[in-house]
Write an enzyme that holds these catalytic residues in place. Structure first.
Site, PDB file in Angstrom:
ATOM      1  N   ASN A   1     -27.017  -3.367  -0.861  1.00 50.69           N
ATOM      2  CA  ASN A   1     -25.494  -2.520  -0.330  1.00 50.69           C
ATOM      3  C   ASN A   1     -24.894  -1.906  -1.413  1.00 50.69           C
ATOM      4  OD1 ASN A   1     -23.032  -2.214   0.758  1.00 50.69           O
ATOM      5  ND2 ASN A   1     -21.884  -3.922   0.884  1.00 50.69           N
ATOM      6  N   TRP A   2     -25.522  -0.445  -0.931  1.00 53.80           N
ATOM      7  CA  TRP A   2     -25.426   0.245  -2.188  1.00 53.80           C
ATOM      8  C   TRP A   2     -23.897   1.199  -2.076  1.00 53.80           C
ATOM      9  CZ3 TRP A   2     -29.549   4.323  -2.039  1.00 53.80           C
ATOM     10  CH2 TRP A   2     -31.406   3.484  -2.858  1.00 53.80           C
ATOM     11  N   LYS A   3     -22.654   0.703  -0.979  1.00 60.02           N
ATOM     12  CA  LYS A   3     -22.070   1.219  -1.299  1.00 60.02           C
ATOM     13  C   LYS A   3     -21.483   2.667  -1.408  1.00 60.02           C
ATOM     14  CE  LYS A   3     -20.367  -3.980  -2.465  1.00 60.02           C
ATOM     15  NZ  LYS A   3     -19.322  -4.105  -3.295  1.00 60.02           N
TER      16      LYS A   3
ATOM     17  N   HIS B   1     -16.942  -6.051   6.095  1.00 60.91           N
ATOM     18  CA  HIS B   1     -17.281  -6.353   5.177  1.00 60.91           C
ATOM     19  C   HIS B   1     -15.882  -6.154   4.672  1.00 60.91           C
ATOM     20  CE1 HIS B   1     -17.185  -5.315   1.005  1.00 60.91           C
ATOM     21  NE2 HIS B   1     -18.871  -5.803   0.936  1.00 60.91           N
TER      22      HIS B   1
ATOM     23  N   GLU C   1     -14.306  -4.558   1.828  1.00 53.38           N
ATOM     24  CA  GLU C   1     -13.882  -4.116   1.179  1.00 53.38           C
ATOM     25  C   GLU C   1     -12.941  -2.568   2.968  1.00 53.38           C
ATOM     26  OE1 GLU C   1     -17.178  -2.800  -1.118  1.00 53.38           O
ATOM     27  OE2 GLU C   1     -16.790  -4.059  -2.660  1.00 53.38           O
TER      28      GLU C   1
ATOM     29  N   GLU D   1     -18.754 -13.887   1.731  1.00 51.47           N
ATOM     30  CA  GLU D   1     -18.683 -13.441   0.857  1.00 51.47           C
ATOM     31  C   GLU D   1     -17.206 -13.849   0.807  1.00 51.47           C
ATOM     32  OE1 GLU D   1     -21.301 -10.380  -0.171  1.00 51.47           O
ATOM     33  OE2 GLU D   1     -19.998  -9.556   1.321  1.00 51.47           O
TER      34      GLU D   1
ATOM     35  N   GLY E   1     -17.773  -8.204  -6.921  1.00 58.74           N
ATOM     36  CA  GLY E   1     -17.466  -7.316  -8.127  1.00 58.74           C
ATOM     37  C   GLY E   1     -16.751  -8.346  -8.977  1.00 58.74           C
TER      38      GLY E   1
ATOM     39  N   SER F   1     -21.683 -11.303  -6.726  1.00 63.04           N
ATOM     40  CA  SER F   1     -21.700 -11.528  -8.105  1.00 63.04           C
ATOM     41  C   SER F   1     -23.631 -12.182  -8.006  1.00 63.04           C
ATOM     42  CB  SER F   1     -20.501 -11.890  -9.164  1.00 63.04           C
ATOM     43  OG  SER F   1     -20.582 -11.432  -9.423  1.00 63.04           O
TER      44      SER F   1
ATOM     45  N   GLY G   1     -24.679  -6.350  -4.059  1.00 57.77           N
ATOM     46  CA  GLY G   1     -24.122  -4.867  -4.278  1.00 57.77           C
ATOM     47  C   GLY G   1     -24.368  -4.972  -5.268  1.00 57.77           C
TER      48      GLY G   1
END
Ligand code: PGA
Length: 274
Positions: free
Chosen positions: A32-34, A117, A119, A187, A193, A233, A254
């Site tokens: 997932n490149w965000k 997700h 986020e 997750e 992160g 992570s 990530g």
């Protein structure tokens, strides 16, 4: 003539279903490149770098989810990793400024869609919206990577209820047949992160708990085969322990998915598991 068309459609749907079932039998590593990188040139470089680094690995299904804008361009590189998007909207078209429909994602070359997700949930995405997105994505024959995870943990086990509710609401009105397009990504938000992932032993417990919920809703035949991934992570040095001891079916990665060498090392660790 009409009957012939009908049979062709049924046959196509059957072939698609068989292809799907085969695809998800492998272990999965999803990047997932965000909201990275800033330019298409850079995206191409990373994507090609990943493709080259993972080329010898056949045992793992590798999916890269770049920002939506880059999907169609990256799709032009034949033989690279499978592509996915990081979110979709639940309508197929219409007056919805700024959104991407599941059909657009599919027609641009995406085969997977990350949904729910944390986020996005932090930006206000509700359980109801997640459910509608799941249904819309499956309807467009995308694979859904349904993200679930508690924000915090306390001693009273409240997080177990949170997870149960997230699964139940996200999968409302999903049939056993539709479930074949679903992958769960567990997750825990407090590991995203962060410096450390979850302890593999604790992850194994959570995986069994999630499996039990799925079997409770869909029965053993359907609930026992949904892939359950871990994300939060994941690094080259912990990928093997997480996957092997956590006994998960793969990983959602990530930041390390933007580094071809590290991402390939993660894929390779997963591939080394018997
Ligand atoms: P991370 O992100 O690997 O950078 O912790 C995981 C995710 O958000 O899916």
């Amino acid at each position: 003539m009409r009957t012939a068309f009908f049979f062709v459609r049924v046959l196509r749907a059957r072939i698609e279903t068989m292809k799907n079932q085969k695809l998800l039998r492998k272990k999965l590593v999803i990047g997932n490149w965000k909201m990275n990188p800033e330019t298409l040139d850079e995206a191409k470089k990373i994507f090609l770098g990943i493709g080259k680094a993972v080329a010898p690995i056949k045992k793992v299904l590798i999916v890269v989810c770049p920002p939506n804008l880059y999907v169609a361009e990256l799709k032009k590189f034949k033989g690279g990793p499978v592509l996915g998007v990081q979110d979709i909207f639940f309508e197929m078209n219409g007056s919805y400024t700024g959104f991407t429909s599941p059909l657009m994602a599919k027609n641009s070359g995406a085969e997977f869609a990350i949904i729910g997700h944390s986020e996005r949930r932090q930006q206000g995405e509700s359980d109801e919206a997640v459910n509608r997105k799941v249904l819309a994505a499956i309807k467009s024959n995308l694979f859904v990577v349904l993200c679930i995870g508690e924000e915090t943990r306390s001693g009273d086990g409240q997080y177990l209820e949170v997870i149960k509710k997230q699964i139940e609401s996200a999968l409302q009105n999903v049939s056993k047949k539709m479930l074949k397009n679903v992958v769960i990504a567990y997750e825990p938000v407090w590991t995203i992160g962060a410096k450390e992932p979850m302890e593999p032993r604790d992850l194994h417990e959570m995986k069994l708990y999630i499996r039990k919920i799925l079997i409770g809703i869909f029965g053993v035949d359907a609930g026992a085969v949904v892939p359950i991934l871990y994300g939060g992570s994941v690094l080259p040095e912990n990928a093997l322990a997480i996957t092997a001891e956590g006994e998960v079916d793969g990983l959602l990665v990530g930041r390390e998915s933007l580094n071809p060498e590290n991402f390939a090392a993660i894929v390779s660790a997963v591939s080394s598991i018997k």
